[in-house]
Design an enzyme around this catalytic site. Structure first.
Site, PDB file in Angstrom:
ATOM      1  N   ASN A 197       0.798  -1.238   0.000  1.00 43.17           N
ATOM      2  CA  ASN A 197       0.000   0.000   0.000  1.00 43.17           C
ATOM      3  C   ASN A 197       0.830   1.288   0.000  1.00 43.17           C
ATOM      4  O   ASN A 197       0.425   2.285  -0.561  1.00 43.17           O
ATOM      5  CB  ASN A 197      -1.005  -0.013   1.156  1.00 43.17           C
ATOM      6  N   GLU A 247       4.900  -4.779  11.802  1.00 46.48           N
ATOM      7  CA  GLU A 247       3.849  -3.780  11.551  1.00 46.48           C
ATOM      8  C   GLU A 247       2.737  -4.501  10.811  1.00 46.48           C
ATOM      9  O   GLU A 247       2.834  -4.728   9.605  1.00 46.48           O
ATOM     10  CB  GLU A 247       4.411  -2.642  10.689  1.00 46.48           C
ATOM     11  N   CYS A 252      -3.417   0.398   6.802  1.00 48.92           N
ATOM     12  CA  CYS A 252      -3.454  -0.551   7.919  1.00 48.92           C
ATOM     13  C   CYS A 252      -4.166   0.005   9.149  1.00 48.92           C
ATOM     14  O   CYS A 252      -4.849  -0.723   9.857  1.00 48.92           O
ATOM     15  CB  CYS A 252      -2.040  -0.951   8.293  1.00 48.92           C
ATOM     16  N   GLU A 308       7.830   1.913  14.642  1.00 48.83           N
ATOM     17  CA  GLU A 308       8.581   2.607  13.605  1.00 48.83           C
ATOM     18  C   GLU A 308       8.528   4.100  13.895  1.00 48.83           C
ATOM     19  O   GLU A 308       7.713   4.574  14.680  1.00 48.83           O
ATOM     20  CB  GLU A 308       7.982   2.298  12.227  1.00 48.83           C
TER      21      GLU A 308
HETATM   22  P1  NAD Z   1       1.131  -9.851   3.192  1.00 49.46           P
HETATM   23  O1  NAD Z   1       1.235 -10.287   4.601  1.00 49.46           O
HETATM   24  O2  NAD Z   1       0.427 -10.726   2.233  1.00 49.46           O
HETATM   25  O3  NAD Z   1       2.598  -9.631   2.571  1.00 49.46           O
HETATM   26  C1  NAD Z   1       3.513  -8.734   3.158  1.00 49.46           C
HETATM   27  C2  NAD Z   1       4.912  -9.063   2.660  1.00 49.46           C
HETATM   28  O4  NAD Z   1       5.351 -10.298   3.229  1.00 49.46           O
HETATM   29  C3  NAD Z   1       5.035  -9.232   1.143  1.00 49.46           C
HETATM   30  O5  NAD Z   1       6.229  -8.633   0.707  1.00 49.46           O
HETATM   31  C4  NAD Z   1       5.095 -10.745   0.979  1.00 49.46           C
HETATM   32  O6  NAD Z   1       5.786 -11.173  -0.192  1.00 49.46           O
HETATM   33  C5  NAD Z   1       5.875 -11.151   2.221  1.00 49.46           C
HETATM   34  N1  NAD Z   1       5.674 -12.519   2.674  1.00 49.46           N
HETATM   35  C6  NAD Z   1       4.594 -13.329   2.502  1.00 49.46           C
HETATM   36  N2  NAD Z   1       4.800 -14.528   3.098  1.00 49.46           N
HETATM   37  C7  NAD Z   1       6.022 -14.474   3.673  1.00 49.46           C
HETATM   38  C8  NAD Z   1       6.794 -15.390   4.456  1.00 49.46           C
HETATM   39  N3  NAD Z   1       6.339 -16.606   4.776  1.00 49.46           N
HETATM   40  N4  NAD Z   1       8.012 -15.003   4.886  1.00 49.46           N
HETATM   41  C9  NAD Z   1       8.484 -13.747   4.610  1.00 49.46           C
HETATM   42  N5  NAD Z   1       7.810 -12.860   3.858  1.00 49.46           N
HETATM   43  C10 NAD Z   1       6.585 -13.203   3.407  1.00 49.46           C
HETATM   44  O7  NAD Z   1       0.502  -8.402   3.242  1.00 49.46           O
HETATM   45  P2  NAD Z   1       0.024  -7.476   2.042  1.00 49.46           P
HETATM   46  O8  NAD Z   1      -1.228  -8.068   1.471  1.00 49.46           O
HETATM   47  O9  NAD Z   1       1.164  -7.197   1.142  1.00 49.46           O
HETATM   48  O10 NAD Z   1      -0.322  -6.126   2.795  1.00 49.46           O
HETATM   49  C11 NAD Z   1      -1.530  -5.898   3.456  1.00 49.46           C
HETATM   50  C12 NAD Z   1      -1.378  -6.126   4.950  1.00 49.46           C
HETATM   51  O11 NAD Z   1      -0.327  -5.325   5.454  1.00 49.46           O
HETATM   52  C13 NAD Z   1      -2.611  -5.728   5.720  1.00 49.46           C
HETATM   53  O12 NAD Z   1      -2.883  -6.677   6.713  1.00 49.46           O
HETATM   54  C14 NAD Z   1      -2.222  -4.410   6.350  1.00 49.46           C
HETATM   55  O13 NAD Z   1      -2.924  -4.076   7.506  1.00 49.46           O
HETATM   56  C15 NAD Z   1      -0.768  -4.618   6.611  1.00 49.46           C
HETATM   57  N6  NAD Z   1      -0.070  -3.341   6.731  1.00 49.46           N
HETATM   58  C16 NAD Z   1       0.387  -2.947   7.964  1.00 49.46           C
HETATM   59  C17 NAD Z   1       1.015  -1.722   8.133  1.00 49.46           C
HETATM   60  C18 NAD Z   1       1.515  -1.256   9.473  1.00 49.46           C
HETATM   61  O14 NAD Z   1       2.338  -0.348   9.517  1.00 49.46           O
HETATM   62  N7  NAD Z   1       1.073  -1.807  10.575  1.00 49.46           N
HETATM   63  C19 NAD Z   1       1.192  -0.891   7.021  1.00 49.46           C
HETATM   64  C20 NAD Z   1       0.725  -1.324   5.785  1.00 49.46           C
HETATM   65  C21 NAD Z   1       0.097  -2.554   5.654  1.00 49.46           C
END
Ligand code: NAD
Length: 484
Positions: A153, A250, A284, A458
């Site tokens: 995002n 995060e 998020c 962060e």
């Molecule tokens: P996701 O969990 O599907 O993927 C996040 C990242 O992790 C990607 O780069 C993915 O390739 C990687 N990944 C996936 N499986 C992995 C594994 N087993 N080991 C290591 N890396 C792995 O999330 P998304 O769909 O890309 O993003 C949306 C989510 O992110 C939502 O839940 C949102 O709330 C969260 N988010 C949190 C924050 C925050 O600051 N708290 C900010 C933005 C988004």
């Protein structure tokens, strides 16, 4: 405009390709067109990136903080100078309107580089006097090679929010952007090199979850900072624990926003709009459970509906457009499936609820009223433009209901009663709270979640503690007394 980067990865100061890696297509969410073709990292690429970061780390940490900070601040200046071009790229990577990307993406990345660049020279240990002339001093040391893994995002912001504090402390980084939005982090790496960062200090490799997983378990890695969903966070945290690595998590949220009868309704409606529909709801910390006190419920819904029809939906490159597509077909379908669940479980659809009939992955801004605590749309993170409005009567009741969730990322309250506002935020089980506003995340303030929404913070001075550790040195000024 050509969005195809020179190669998929940026390692040791230059672009690198390995066409044996799985294909990774970058799709412009506003049209569904493929705008770039990359490759996921092969084991050879992963190895090259980690070796580069490992080899560069000692010399980078040996620079003075002033020198490291100067490079980060120069990178910040370059990012600001190129804000428009970087924003165009971000809009094509994510689908977010140019109206948003020009003010929230490269600019917030630049803020982080500037802030941590400014702090770098003042990162120190302390002197602790003890009895009899003895004393302890502590040395703040870098952790080593840090891995950053991003969500889709805010790709530029995430690349900088992790990179800037890591580099300020003398660490080096291997950053893996989300496979959905892989382009902007490459620009961050390019800019850092242009600003004077030595080769290998900040590397970017592409890939799906398996590439992230290989980075997390590698013995060369000292720390992992993930932005992603709770299920991914669970896996990454567990894998990192096996190697006793430092983590920052995060993760997702289902944050409450409480609107009391004495609130300024226009401000509360603005907060609810920003906290649910900015970036098409893909933020998020969004306040997706909007608790509205019964006496103002209909007035609130009326103003919300009146204002939502003014959302200008369309081509995200049009500067007047304020609401763009979702990042991918997959994410749009997830949100649509939640809308169906909302209808099936008896929530009242006030506005939206449909896919928009045009190319790309557009979903209408959607509001459900009469949502109850146990409905799926009130319990699970949707990560799309879907707001749930719930009614409440008393402060005690709403406090309990607001906290009745596994998540704890953010929470907000709108009221003109000063003491109540502070009482409410004291009771919130959430890492980031808002009074009479919502979703701001300046680099000066800590940002992060409690409960299942994460570990660590962060931004702000606190991020320094998550990217460095203390060495304790005991100095004796006296003879050593031994019993025999
Ligand atoms: P996701 O969990 O599907 O993927 C996040 C990242 O992790 C990607 O780069 C993915 O390739 C990687 N990944 C996936 N499986 C992995 C594994 N087993 N080991 C290591 N890396 C792995 O999330 P998304 O769909 O890309 O993003 C949306 C989510 O992110 C939502 O839940 C949102 O709330 C969260 N988010 C949190 C924050 C925050 O600051 N708290 C900010 C933005 C988004």
């Amino acid at each position: 405009m050509n969005f195809q980067p020179r190669a998929s990865h940026f390692i040791d100061g230059e672009y690198v390709e390995d066409a044996n890696g799985a294909a990774l297509e970058v799709i412009y969410p506003a049209t569904g067109e493929v705008i770039a073709r990359l490759h996921s990292a092969t084991p050879a690429i992963i190895d090259k990136a980690l070796n580069s970061a490992k080899n560069a780390q000692a010399a980078w940490a040996a620079l003075s903080g002033t020198e490291r900070g100067r490079i980060l601040r120069r990178a910040s200046d370059i990012m600001r100078e190129r804000n428009y071009d970087l924003s165009v790229l971000e809009t094509h990577d994510t689908g977010k309107p140019i109206q948003e990307t020009t003010v929230a993406d490269a600019t917030s990345g630049a803020d982080a580089l500037e802030y941590f660049g400014g702090l770098a020279a003042s990162l120190t240990g302390e002197h602790i006097p003890l009895g009899g002339g003895d004393f302890v001093y502590t040395i703040r040391e870098a952790l080593g090679v840090c891995v950053g893994i991003g969500a889709w995002n805010y790709p530029t912001q995430i690349a900088c929010w992790k990179g800037a504090p890591a580099l300020a402390c003398g660490n080096t980084m291997v950053f893996k952007p989300s496979e959905t939005t892989p382009l902007s982090a490459l620009k961050v790496a390019e800019i850092l090199v242009e600003a004077g960062a030595p080769k290998g200090v900040y590397n970017v490799i592409q890939g799906y979850g398996d590439v992230g997983a290989s980075l997390v378990t590698d013995p060369r890695v000292a720390k992992v900072s993930l932005t992603g969903s709770v299920p991914t966070g669970r896996k990454v945290y567990a894998a990192a624990a096996d190697g006793m690595k430092h983590v920052t998590m995060e993760l997702g949220g289902k944050s409450p926003m409480i609107v009391f009868e004495d609130a300024d309704i226009e401000n509360a409606v603005s907060g609810a709009i920003l906290g649910n529909f900015y970036s098409s709801g893909q933020v998020c910390s969004n306040g997706t459970r909007v608790f509205v006190q019964k006496g103002i419920k209909e007035a609130f819904l009326k103003r919300l509906s009146e204002r939502l029809v003014n959302a200008k939906i369309g081509d995200p490159m049009d500067e007047d457009v304020s609401f763009g597509p979702m990042v991918s077909k997959n994410q749009m379908n997830i949100a649509l499936s939640y809308i169906e669940k909302g209808k099936a479980e008896g929530a009242r659809l006030i506005i939206g609820g449909e896919r928009i009939d045009r190319d790309g992955y557009y979903l209408q801004p959607t509001v459900f009223a009469d949502v109850t605590d146990n409905m799926t749309i009130a319990r699970e993170e949707i990560f799309g433009p879907v707001m749930s409005v719930l009614d409440f009567e008393t402060e005690e009741e709403v406090m309990t209901r607001a906290n009745d969730t596994e998540f704890g990322l953010a929470a907000g309250v709108f009221t003109n009663d000063l003491t109540r506002a502070h009482r409410i935020v004291a009771g919130f089980e959430a890492g980031t709270c808002y009074i009479n506003t919502y979703n701001l995340a300046p680099v000066e303030a800590p940002f992060g979640g409690s409960k299942m929404s994460g570990v660590g913070r962060e931004n702000s001075k606190l991020a320094i503690n998550h990217f460095s550790e203390m060495k304790t040195v005991y100095v004796s000024m006296n003879d050593v007394e031994a019993p025999y």
